[in-house]
Design an enzyme around this catalytic site. Structure first.
Site, mmCIF file in Angstrom:
data_model
loop_
_atom_site.group_PDB
_atom_site.id
_atom_site.type_symbol
_atom_site.label_atom_id
_atom_site.label_comp_id
_atom_site.label_asym_id
_atom_site.label_seq_id
_atom_site.Cartn_x
_atom_site.Cartn_y
_atom_site.Cartn_z
ATOM 1 N N ASN A 237 0.885 -1.165 0.000
ATOM 2 C CA ASN A 237 0.000 0.000 0.000
ATOM 3 C C ASN A 237 0.921 1.212 0.000
ATOM 4 O O ASN A 237 1.516 1.542 1.008
ATOM 5 C CB ASN A 237 -0.897 -0.008 1.243
ATOM 6 C CG ASN A 237 -1.684 1.285 1.385
ATOM 7 O OD1 ASN A 237 -1.740 2.092 0.450
ATOM 8 N ND2 ASN A 237 -2.307 1.480 2.547
ATOM 9 N N LYS B 48 0.210 4.284 -0.281
ATOM 10 C CA LYS B 48 -0.330 5.515 0.329
ATOM 11 C C LYS B 48 -0.040 6.693 -0.615
ATOM 12 O O LYS B 48 -0.062 6.507 -1.823
ATOM 13 C CB LYS B 48 0.225 5.697 1.736
ATOM 14 C CG LYS B 48 0.061 4.412 2.558
ATOM 15 C CD LYS B 48 0.307 4.558 4.015
ATOM 16 C CE LYS B 48 0.094 3.203 4.703
ATOM 17 N NZ LYS B 48 0.218 3.293 6.160
ATOM 18 N N HIS C 58 -9.264 1.622 4.821
ATOM 19 C CA HIS C 58 -7.994 1.753 5.536
ATOM 20 C C HIS C 58 -8.176 2.699 6.728
ATOM 21 O O HIS C 58 -8.935 3.665 6.647
ATOM 22 C CB HIS C 58 -6.912 2.285 4.594
ATOM 23 C CG HIS C 58 -5.549 2.194 5.184
ATOM 24 N ND1 HIS C 58 -5.077 3.132 6.073
ATOM 25 C CD2 HIS C 58 -4.589 1.248 5.058
ATOM 26 C CE1 HIS C 58 -3.861 2.764 6.454
ATOM 27 N NE2 HIS C 58 -3.543 1.631 5.860
ATOM 28 N N GLU D 5 -6.430 5.012 7.808
ATOM 29 C CA GLU D 5 -6.149 6.430 7.523
ATOM 30 C C GLU D 5 -7.356 7.097 6.882
ATOM 31 O O GLU D 5 -7.611 8.282 7.105
ATOM 32 C CB GLU D 5 -4.898 6.548 6.634
ATOM 33 C CG GLU D 5 -3.626 6.254 7.435
ATOM 34 C CD GLU D 5 -2.504 5.629 6.643
ATOM 35 O OE1 GLU D 5 -2.525 5.659 5.397
ATOM 36 O OE2 GLU D 5 -1.583 5.073 7.288
ATOM 37 N N GLU E 210 -5.252 -4.670 10.531
ATOM 38 C CA GLU E 210 -4.229 -3.639 10.710
ATOM 39 C C GLU E 210 -4.463 -2.896 12.019
ATOM 40 O O GLU E 210 -5.262 -1.950 12.064
ATOM 41 C CB GLU E 210 -4.283 -2.639 9.546
ATOM 42 C CG GLU E 210 -3.973 -3.249 8.201
ATOM 43 C CD GLU E 210 -3.329 -2.239 7.261
ATOM 44 O OE1 GLU E 210 -2.286 -2.581 6.691
ATOM 45 O OE2 GLU E 210 -3.855 -1.118 7.110
ATOM 46 N N GLY F 88 2.782 2.454 10.614
ATOM 47 C CA GLY F 88 3.738 3.548 10.427
ATOM 48 C C GLY F 88 4.469 3.942 11.698
ATOM 49 O O GLY F 88 5.134 4.968 11.749
ATOM 50 N N SER G 265 3.607 -2.065 10.156
ATOM 51 C CA SER G 265 5.060 -2.165 10.347
ATOM 52 C C SER G 265 5.610 -3.539 9.998
ATOM 53 O O SER G 265 6.592 -3.984 10.586
ATOM 54 C CB SER G 265 5.452 -1.764 11.774
ATOM 55 O OG SER G 265 5.078 -0.419 12.017
#
Ligand code: 13P
Length: 251
Positions: free
Chosen positions: A9, A11, A95, A97, A167, A173, A213
């Site tokens: 991904n 991003k 996701h 985010e 996730e 991250g 991660s």
């Protein structure tokens, strides 16, 4: 047996020219690896370059989001039909985010997943708890609710077009990776929820990824866990060598 899927991904990273360069470098490195499906989910504008560079390789291209309506007055959005025509095979949906910064809810995640599937895309549906939720001891409940709401109205047959990515938000991250036991435990909880919604055979066929991660150093241990069927990889998918190592770890 269920498929192992290693998906990057990207991003909001890379440009079209960098996309071409990256895939041309990655393709020969992973060409001999056929135990896992390899996917790169890239920004919308990089999709044509990605599809062209990946043509004839074992790398499939995905989008990072998809709108739930087929067309219309939705400024800034991209439909499943547009993606399919560009050669896209996968779309990430929900996701964290997007949930955190763009108002994505369990309801819109469900709508987006259904739209993706209806157009023939495989939806990579993301679920996961925040640190606060984990510390409150409600991780199982949270991922169960997110999974149930995301899958509402999706038939047993269409489950073949679904991947769930676990996730944990606190691991994204941050360099803080879930332990192999934590990752496996929650992936197994998700599988149980899916078995309850459909049946055990369908749940056993479902690919459930871990994301957060995952990197070249920890991928092999995570991917060796019984209920972890792949990875959704952010930062480490931006480096050819690291992503190659992760693909190889899935063998
Ligand atoms: P990182 O691998 O950078 O933690 O990101 C994980 C992720 O969000 C993949 O969707």
């Amino acid at each position: 047996m269920r498929k192992t899927v290693i998906a990057g991904n990207w991003k909001m990273n890379m440009t079209p020219s960098k996309t071409t360069e990256f895939i041309k470098a990655l393709a020969p490195e992973v060409a001999a690896y056929n135990k896992a499906d390899i996917v790169l989910c890239v920004p919308f504008v990089n999709i044509p370059a990605a599809v062209e560079a990946a043509n004839g390789t074992n790398i499939a291209i995905g989008a990072e989001n998809v709108h739930f309506e087929p067309k219309g007055a939705y400024t800034g959005e991209i439909s499943a039909e547009m993606l399919v025509e560009c050669g896209v095979k996968y779309a990430i949906v929900g996701h964290s985010e997007r949930r955190q910064y763009f108002g994505e809810t369990d309801e819109t995640v469900n709508l987006r997943a259904k739209a993706a599937i209806a157009s023939g895309l495989t939806a990579i549906i993301c679920v996961g708890e925040t640190l606060e939720m984990r510390e409150s001891g409600i991780t199982a409940e949270i991922v169960a609710i997110q999974t149930k709401k995301a899958l509402a109205g999706i038939s047993k047959e269409d489950l073949a077009k679904v991947i769930i990515a676990y996730e944990p938000v606190w691991a994204i991250g941050t360099g803080k990776v879930a332990t192999t036991e934590q990752a496996n435990e929650v992936c197994a909880i998700i599988r149980d929820v899916v078995a309850g919604l459909y049946d055990k055979a369908s749940a056993d066929e479902l690919t459930i990824q871990y994301g957060g991660s995952m990197n070249a150093a920890n991928a092999a241990d995570l991917l060796a866990m019984s209920d972890v069927d792949g990875g959704l990889i952010g930062g480490a998918s931006l480096k050819v060598a690291d992503f190659t190592t992760i693909v190889k770890a899935a063998q």
